[in-house]
Design a protein around this motif. Structure first.
Motif, mmCIF file in Angstrom:
data_model
loop_
_atom_site.group_PDB
_atom_site.id
_atom_site.type_symbol
_atom_site.label_atom_id
_atom_site.label_comp_id
_atom_site.label_asym_id
_atom_site.label_seq_id
_atom_site.Cartn_x
_atom_site.Cartn_y
_atom_site.Cartn_z
ATOM 1 N N GLU A 174 0.846 -1.202 0.000
ATOM 2 C CA GLU A 174 0.000 0.000 0.000
ATOM 3 C C GLU A 174 0.882 1.253 0.000
ATOM 4 O O GLU A 174 1.698 1.450 0.887
ATOM 5 C CB GLU A 174 -0.902 0.007 1.234
ATOM 6 C CG GLU A 174 -1.844 1.181 1.288
ATOM 7 C CD GLU A 174 -2.730 1.167 2.528
ATOM 8 O OE1 GLU A 174 -3.206 2.256 2.889
ATOM 9 O OE2 GLU A 174 -2.923 0.095 3.151
ATOM 10 N N SER A 175 0.709 2.105 -1.022
ATOM 11 C CA SER A 175 1.536 3.309 -1.163
ATOM 12 C C SER A 175 1.265 4.312 -0.050
ATOM 13 O O SER A 175 0.119 4.532 0.336
ATOM 14 C CB SER A 175 1.265 3.982 -2.501
ATOM 15 O OG SER A 175 1.695 3.150 -3.547
ATOM 16 N N LYS A 176 2.344 4.922 0.439
ATOM 17 C CA LYS A 176 2.269 5.932 1.497
ATOM 18 C C LYS A 176 3.155 7.111 1.119
ATOM 19 O O LYS A 176 4.238 6.929 0.561
ATOM 20 C CB LYS A 176 2.758 5.377 2.845
ATOM 21 C CG LYS A 176 2.036 4.148 3.331
ATOM 22 C CD LYS A 176 0.683 4.507 3.855
ATOM 23 C CE LYS A 176 0.002 3.280 4.432
ATOM 24 N NZ LYS A 176 -1.327 3.573 4.903
ATOM 25 N N THR A 177 2.706 8.309 1.441
ATOM 26 C CA THR A 177 3.509 9.514 1.259
ATOM 27 C C THR A 177 3.368 10.372 2.513
ATOM 28 O O THR A 177 2.255 10.603 2.978
ATOM 29 C CB THR A 177 3.037 10.328 0.035
ATOM 30 O OG1 THR A 177 3.148 9.521 -1.131
ATOM 31 C CG2 THR A 177 3.892 11.580 -0.149
ATOM 32 N N ILE A 178 4.496 10.805 3.036
ATOM 33 C CA ILE A 178 4.507 11.713 4.186
ATOM 34 C C ILE A 178 5.176 13.003 3.715
ATOM 35 O O ILE A 178 6.318 12.974 3.253
ATOM 36 C CB ILE A 178 5.283 11.118 5.374
ATOM 37 C CG1 ILE A 178 4.673 9.795 5.821
ATOM 38 C CG2 ILE A 178 5.342 12.121 6.528
ATOM 39 C CD1 ILE A 178 5.516 9.030 6.824
ATOM 40 N N GLU A 179 4.460 14.114 3.836
ATOM 41 C CA GLU A 179 4.988 15.406 3.440
ATOM 42 C C GLU A 179 4.966 16.351 4.641
ATOM 43 O O GLU A 179 3.983 16.374 5.379
ATOM 44 C CB GLU A 179 4.155 16.019 2.317
ATOM 45 C CG GLU A 179 4.188 15.199 1.041
ATOM 46 C CD GLU A 179 3.305 15.797 -0.037
ATOM 47 O OE1 GLU A 179 3.848 16.167 -1.081
ATOM 48 O OE2 GLU A 179 2.083 15.875 0.187
ATOM 49 N N LEU A 180 6.044 17.097 4.817
ATOM 50 C CA LEU A 180 6.110 18.075 5.893
ATOM 51 C C LEU A 180 6.637 19.390 5.351
ATOM 52 O O LEU A 180 7.567 19.416 4.545
ATOM 53 C CB LEU A 180 7.058 17.613 7.001
ATOM 54 C CG LEU A 180 6.699 16.351 7.772
ATOM 55 C CD1 LEU A 180 7.833 15.976 8.709
ATOM 56 C CD2 LEU A 180 5.411 16.555 8.539
ATOM 57 N N ASN A 181 6.051 20.481 5.801
ATOM 58 C CA ASN A 181 6.557 21.828 5.570
ATOM 59 C C ASN A 181 6.997 22.355 6.929
ATOM 60 O O ASN A 181 6.177 22.513 7.827
ATOM 61 C CB ASN A 181 5.465 22.738 4.985
ATOM 62 C CG ASN A 181 5.159 22.398 3.560
ATOM 63 O OD1 ASN A 181 6.012 22.539 2.694
ATOM 64 N ND2 ASN A 181 3.952 21.955 3.288
ATOM 65 N N ILE A 182 8.299 22.589 7.064
ATOM 66 C CA ILE A 182 8.861 22.971 8.360
ATOM 67 C C ILE A 182 9.330 24.421 8.291
ATOM 68 O O ILE A 182 10.131 24.781 7.415
ATOM 69 C CB ILE A 182 10.020 22.032 8.730
ATOM 70 C CG1 ILE A 182 9.503 20.589 8.787
ATOM 71 C CG2 ILE A 182 10.668 22.457 10.046
ATOM 72 C CD1 ILE A 182 10.565 19.537 8.747
ATOM 73 N N ASN A 183 8.850 25.229 9.215
ATOM 74 C CA ASN A 183 9.228 26.631 9.279
ATOM 75 C C ASN A 183 10.670 26.717 9.801
ATOM 76 O O ASN A 183 10.957 26.302 10.920
ATOM 77 C CB ASN A 183 8.263 27.375 10.209
ATOM 78 C CG ASN A 183 8.525 28.843 10.280
ATOM 79 O OD1 ASN A 183 9.630 29.322 10.012
ATOM 80 N ND2 ASN A 183 7.507 29.594 10.638
ATOM 81 N N LEU A 184 11.564 27.257 8.985
ATOM 82 C CA LEU A 184 12.974 27.323 9.365
ATOM 83 C C LEU A 184 13.246 28.240 10.545
ATOM 84 O O LEU A 184 14.252 28.092 11.234
ATOM 85 C CB LEU A 184 13.823 27.733 8.156
ATOM 86 C CG LEU A 184 13.900 26.672 7.061
ATOM 87 C CD1 LEU A 184 14.604 27.227 5.828
ATOM 88 C CD2 LEU A 184 14.595 25.417 7.561
ATOM 89 N N ASP A 185 12.336 29.168 10.822
ATOM 90 C CA ASP A 185 12.500 30.027 12.004
ATOM 91 C C ASP A 185 12.386 29.236 13.304
ATOM 92 O O ASP A 185 12.818 29.702 14.355
ATOM 93 C CB ASP A 185 11.463 31.140 12.012
ATOM 94 C CG ASP A 185 11.711 32.183 10.938
ATOM 95 O OD1 ASP A 185 12.880 32.291 10.486
ATOM 96 O OD2 ASP A 185 10.770 32.880 10.546
ATOM 97 N N GLU A 186 11.793 28.053 13.244
ATOM 98 C CA GLU A 186 11.587 27.233 14.433
ATOM 99 C C GLU A 186 12.679 26.212 14.662
ATOM 100 O O GLU A 186 12.628 25.435 15.613
ATOM 101 C CB GLU A 186 10.232 26.539 14.342
ATOM 102 C CG GLU A 186 9.066 27.507 14.300
ATOM 103 C CD GLU A 186 7.723 26.846 14.060
ATOM 104 O OE1 GLU A 186 7.664 25.600 13.999
ATOM 105 O OE2 GLU A 186 6.731 27.573 13.944
ATOM 106 N N VAL A 187 13.681 26.189 13.795
ATOM 107 C CA VAL A 187 14.776 25.208 13.916
ATOM 108 C C VAL A 187 15.878 25.794 14.784
ATOM 109 O O VAL A 187 16.397 26.871 14.502
ATOM 110 C CB VAL A 187 15.344 24.845 12.528
ATOM 111 C CG1 VAL A 187 16.513 23.887 12.667
ATOM 112 C CG2 VAL A 187 14.248 24.245 11.654
#
Length: 104
Positions: free
Chosen positions: A90-103
């Motif tokens: 079963e195909s799975k995709t995980i996508e994240l958009n991470i705010n670089l100000d929070e790193v």
């Protein structure tokens, strides 16, 4: 993810089987791709779908990719990551958009 210096971040990626039983996964290379940029202007992540197979026991941690160093500029705001794999077919995709100000 952690900031190595003002213009560099280090990314470590892994999958964890949080289910109650073993699973089989198949993925390409990289398992997780990462690029800097907003959706409208970021470069594509290039994958090689070579069919890498791995069985993961319950609570097993799997890290395929080496840690990545990514150069960033003060104008960069978002890190986009995408993980594509299949679990027992079963195909799975995980996508994240991470705010670089929070790193840190």
């Amino acid at each position: 993810m952690e900031r190595e210096e003002a213009s560099k971040i280090k990314i470590h990626t892994e999958l964890v089987n949080t289910g109650d039983s073993s699973i089989g996964i198949i993925h390409g290379d990289p398992l997780t791709g990462a690029v800097v940029g907003e959706r409208s202007n970021r470069p594509d992540i290039i994958y090689s779908f070579v069919g890498i197979s791995k069985s993961l026991a319950n609570n097993e941690v799997y890290s395929f990719d080496k840690d990545k160093m990514i150069n960033i500029t003060p104008e960069d705001q978002i890190l986009y990551t995408q993980t594509i794999f299949s679990i027992n077919g079963e195909s799975k995709t995980i996508e994240l958009n991470i705010n670089l100000d929070e790193v840190d």
